[in-house]
Design a protein around this motif. Structure first.
Motif, PDB file in Angstrom:
ATOM      1  N   ILE A   1       2.863   1.999 -13.146  1.00 41.24           N
ATOM      2  CA  ILE A   1       1.428   2.658 -13.562  1.00 41.24           C
ATOM      3  C   ILE A   1       1.471   4.025 -13.327  1.00 41.24           C
ATOM      4  O   ILE A   1       2.121   4.523 -12.312  1.00 41.24           O
ATOM      5  N   PHE A   2       0.822   5.018 -13.922  1.00 41.43           N
ATOM      6  CA  PHE A   2       0.619   6.230 -13.478  1.00 41.43           C
ATOM      7  C   PHE A   2      -0.789   6.619 -13.253  1.00 41.43           C
ATOM      8  O   PHE A   2      -1.619   6.566 -13.842  1.00 41.43           O
ATOM      9  N   ILE A   3      -1.011   7.144 -12.160  1.00 40.57           N
ATOM     10  CA  ILE A   3      -2.538   7.327 -11.626  1.00 40.57           C
ATOM     11  C   ILE A   3      -2.700   8.904 -11.492  1.00 40.57           C
ATOM     12  O   ILE A   3      -1.756   9.652 -10.715  1.00 40.57           O
ATOM     13  N   PRO A   4      -3.781   9.631 -11.895  1.00 37.32           N
ATOM     14  CA  PRO A   4      -3.550  10.860 -11.736  1.00 37.32           C
ATOM     15  C   PRO A   4      -4.278  11.445 -10.330  1.00 37.32           C
ATOM     16  O   PRO A   4      -4.946  10.567  -9.697  1.00 37.32           O
ATOM     17  N   LEU A   5      -3.732  12.456  -9.867  1.00 33.81           N
ATOM     18  CA  LEU A   5      -3.819  13.025  -8.454  1.00 33.81           C
ATOM     19  C   LEU A   5      -4.652  14.069  -8.756  1.00 33.81           C
ATOM     20  O   LEU A   5      -4.393  14.833  -9.440  1.00 33.81           O
TER      21      LEU A   5
ATOM     22  N   PRO B   1      -4.936   9.005   7.816  1.00 37.80           N
ATOM     23  CA  PRO B   1      -5.519   7.535   8.583  1.00 37.80           C
ATOM     24  C   PRO B   1      -5.639   6.533   7.360  1.00 37.80           C
ATOM     25  O   PRO B   1      -5.667   5.320   8.131  1.00 37.80           O
ATOM     26  N   LYS B   2      -5.936   6.730   6.093  1.00 38.77           N
ATOM     27  CA  LYS B   2      -5.896   5.551   5.160  1.00 38.77           C
ATOM     28  C   LYS B   2      -4.879   5.902   4.042  1.00 38.77           C
ATOM     29  O   LYS B   2      -4.515   7.017   3.705  1.00 38.77           O
ATOM     30  N   PRO B   3      -4.640   4.855   3.360  1.00 38.41           N
ATOM     31  CA  PRO B   3      -3.510   4.773   2.275  1.00 38.41           C
ATOM     32  C   PRO B   3      -3.910   5.420   1.231  1.00 38.41           C
ATOM     33  O   PRO B   3      -5.061   5.687   1.030  1.00 38.41           O
ATOM     34  N   LEU B   4      -3.317   6.068   0.423  1.00 33.39           N
ATOM     35  CA  LEU B   4      -3.624   6.865  -0.810  1.00 33.39           C
ATOM     36  C   LEU B   4      -4.103   5.730  -1.754  1.00 33.39           C
ATOM     37  O   LEU B   4      -4.995   5.803  -2.713  1.00 33.39           O
ATOM     38  N   PHE B   5      -3.238   4.639  -1.882  1.00 31.22           N
ATOM     39  CA  PHE B   5      -3.588   3.374  -2.788  1.00 31.22           C
ATOM     40  C   PHE B   5      -3.344   2.020  -1.932  1.00 31.22           C
ATOM     41  O   PHE B   5      -2.104   1.788  -1.632  1.00 31.22           O
ATOM     42  N   ASP B   6      -4.217   1.294  -1.948  1.00 31.96           N
ATOM     43  CA  ASP B   6      -3.930  -0.068  -1.169  1.00 31.96           C
ATOM     44  C   ASP B   6      -4.304  -1.400  -2.066  1.00 31.96           C
ATOM     45  O   ASP B   6      -4.579  -2.359  -1.518  1.00 31.96           O
TER      46      ASP B   6
ATOM     47  N   SER C   1      -5.722  19.436  -3.003  1.00 31.02           N
ATOM     48  CA  SER C   1      -6.709  20.341  -2.553  1.00 31.02           C
ATOM     49  C   SER C   1      -6.032  20.500  -1.063  1.00 31.02           C
ATOM     50  O   SER C   1      -6.326  19.705  -0.249  1.00 31.02           O
ATOM     51  N   ASP C   2      -5.781  21.609  -0.866  1.00 28.66           N
ATOM     52  CA  ASP C   2      -5.321  22.362   0.434  1.00 28.66           C
ATOM     53  C   ASP C   2      -4.414  21.226   1.284  1.00 28.66           C
ATOM     54  O   ASP C   2      -4.729  20.954   2.594  1.00 28.66           O
ATOM     55  N   GLY C   3      -3.275  20.840   0.641  1.00 30.01           N
ATOM     56  CA  GLY C   3      -2.302  19.938   0.959  1.00 30.01           C
ATOM     57  C   GLY C   3      -2.935  18.400   1.267  1.00 30.01           C
ATOM     58  O   GLY C   3      -2.182  17.692   1.860  1.00 30.01           O
ATOM     59  N   ARG C   4      -4.009  18.175   0.750  1.00 27.52           N
ATOM     60  CA  ARG C   4      -4.465  16.767   0.733  1.00 27.52           C
ATOM     61  C   ARG C   4      -4.668  16.266  -0.880  1.00 27.52           C
ATOM     62  O   ARG C   4      -4.782  16.880  -1.901  1.00 27.52           O
ATOM     63  N   LEU C   5      -3.939  14.842  -0.932  1.00 26.94           N
ATOM     64  CA  LEU C   5      -4.000  14.271  -2.163  1.00 26.94           C
ATOM     65  C   LEU C   5      -4.968  13.408  -2.420  1.00 26.94           C
ATOM     66  O   LEU C   5      -5.344  12.687  -1.500  1.00 26.94           O
ATOM     67  N   SER C   6      -5.355  12.959  -3.392  1.00 24.63           N
ATOM     68  CA  SER C   6      -6.554  11.967  -3.499  1.00 24.63           C
ATOM     69  C   SER C   6      -6.545  11.476  -5.042  1.00 24.63           C
ATOM     70  O   SER C   6      -5.836  12.094  -5.875  1.00 24.63           O
ATOM     71  N   VAL C   7      -6.660  10.201  -5.226  1.00 23.36           N
ATOM     72  CA  VAL C   7      -6.522   9.559  -6.604  1.00 23.36           C
ATOM     73  C   VAL C   7      -7.979   9.492  -7.312  1.00 23.36           C
ATOM     74  O   VAL C   7      -9.020   9.594  -6.726  1.00 23.36           O
TER      75      VAL C   7
ATOM     76  N   ALA D   1       0.851  -1.233   0.263  1.00 24.41           N
ATOM     77  CA  ALA D   1      -0.143   0.100  -0.067  1.00 24.41           C
ATOM     78  C   ALA D   1       0.847   1.220  -0.021  1.00 24.41           C
ATOM     79  O   ALA D   1       1.967   1.120   0.556  1.00 24.41           O
ATOM     80  N   GLN D   2       0.160   2.333  -0.594  1.00 18.08           N
ATOM     81  CA  GLN D   2       0.854   3.636  -0.779  1.00 18.08           C
ATOM     82  C   GLN D   2       0.439   4.717   0.064  1.00 18.08           C
ATOM     83  O   GLN D   2      -0.838   4.530  -0.066  1.00 18.08           O
ATOM     84  N   ALA D   3       1.139   5.329   0.937  1.00 18.04           N
ATOM     85  CA  ALA D   3       0.445   6.286   2.086  1.00 18.04           C
ATOM     86  C   ALA D   3       1.044   7.318   2.006  1.00 18.04           C
ATOM     87  O   ALA D   3       2.208   7.801   1.275  1.00 18.04           O
ATOM     88  N   THR D   4       0.878   8.664   2.724  1.00 22.44           N
ATOM     89  CA  THR D   4       1.288   9.997   2.921  1.00 22.44           C
ATOM     90  C   THR D   4       1.321  10.205   4.567  1.00 22.44           C
ATOM     91  O   THR D   4       0.270  10.051   5.075  1.00 22.44           O
ATOM     92  N   ALA D   5       2.450  10.875   4.859  1.00 22.86           N
ATOM     93  CA  ALA D   5       2.511  11.417   6.054  1.00 22.86           C
ATOM     94  C   ALA D   5       2.785  12.940   5.895  1.00 22.86           C
ATOM     95  O   ALA D   5       3.392  13.385   4.818  1.00 22.86           O
ATOM     96  N   ARG D   6       2.485  13.860   6.822  1.00 28.05           N
ATOM     97  CA  ARG D   6       2.598  15.262   6.502  1.00 28.05           C
ATOM     98  C   ARG D   6       3.533  15.724   7.691  1.00 28.05           C
ATOM     99  O   ARG D   6       3.143  15.438   9.162  1.00 28.05           O
TER     100      ARG D   6
END
Length: 293
Positions: free
Chosen positions: A280-284, A243-248, A287-293, A224-229
């Motif tokens: 693979i390349f996934i569009p991101l 709290p949740k991965p970006l991609f799992d 918004s306001d420091g948050r990433l979503s796929v 899984a792929q996640a983010t910390a800040r």
């Protein structure tokens, strides 16, 4: 030279360098057919104008007979710095700890040759997946993982580098451990027992100035792929985990890049099994420091 699609390229740990000077994307990764047990061959690279059709492979790095490492040629990243191209890559030999060494070339396709005399990560630590980060004062750092196989609860660390990128300065700083993230589950190995994985750190500065760190581990048995800040905006943190991965969906070891058209993409490999892994390349969306796929 063959022209391939990503589906035809076996690769782990993909890294894309958009090179504006020639309008070309360069793709690097762990490209040996068996990166786990076989002797290391080197790193191949590919290039493309459209992120769809890739020309290659080109031999970006091949070890000389006297090169110290012959195992685990992993996770090459190529960063432009002061007019040259620096490859951060992981290597290992029997009886020698795994570590990230820095290579250099005058061309994005190489050939890359050793720049640091040895790995810049601590020599008595099992380390991997070093990446370059330049802080707001222009100071270079290597961000890397201290591996779970040695310490059970893997960590992500930062270590200052010399301005020439040829050696480490000072002592490593632990940024966080795998178990700090609530979503991470343990892995089990007959050889190494039970532990918590940290893989593939990559720093990304958001449009609003917030500093994120991509990294990978395991959730419910899948990569899984996640983010910390960073709450301070500095590489030294403190770091809090989304709290949740970006991609799992059994993929990870990612990095973020912008296309020449300005689109934000997440590059990672999936599935996490050899020899089936593909980039693979996934569009991101940001918004306001948050990433979503």
């Amino acid at each position: 030279m063959p022209v391939l699609t990503k589906d035809q390229i076996q690769m782990r740990d993909p890294f894309v360098l958009p090179h504006e000077t020639d309008g070309t994307y360069y793709l690097y990764g762990s490209t040996d057919a068996d990166i786990w047990k076989a002797k290391g061959i080197g790193f191949d690279a590919y290039h493309s104008k459209d992120l769809v059709n890739w020309e290659g492979p080109f031999p970006a790095f091949r070890p000389t007979p006297t090169f110290w490492a012959d195992l685990n040629y992993w996770a090459p990243e190529v960063h432009p710095y002061r007019g040259r191209y620096y490859m951060f890559a992981t290597f290992k030999a029997d009886g020698v700890c795994r570590g990230t060494q820095i290579l250099v070339s005058d061309n994005p396709l190489g050939p890359f040759v050793p720049h640091s005399e040895e790995p810049v990560t601590p020599r008595d630590w099992e380390c991997l997946d070093g990446t370059l980060f330049i802080d707001d004062e222009g100071v270079p750092w290597i961000i890397f993982c201290h591996e779970w196989v040695q310490i059970k609860n893997g960590t992500v660390c930062a270590l200052r580098l010399s301005p020439e990128l040829d050696r480490a300065i000072g002592e490593p700083v632990v940024l966080f451990s795998a178990h700090d993230a609530a979503w991470v589950d343990p892995v089990h190995s007959n050889k190494h027992g039970t532990g918590y994985v940290t893989d593939g750190p990559f720093a990304y500065r958001c449009d609003n100035g917030e500093l994120l760190l991509l990294w990978s581990s395991f959730r419910q048995g899948r990569y899984a792929q996640a983010t910390a800040r960073s709450t301070s905006g500095s590489i030294l943190g403190p770091w809090v985990h989304d709290p949740k991965p970006l991609f799992d969906s059994d993929g990870g070891h990612g990095m973020i890049f912008r296309t020449f058209a300005g689109d934000l993409l997440l590059a990672l490999h999936t599935p996490n099994s050899t020899p089936d892994e593909r980039p693979i390349f996934i569009p991101l969306q940001e918004s306001d420091g948050r990433l979503s796929v």
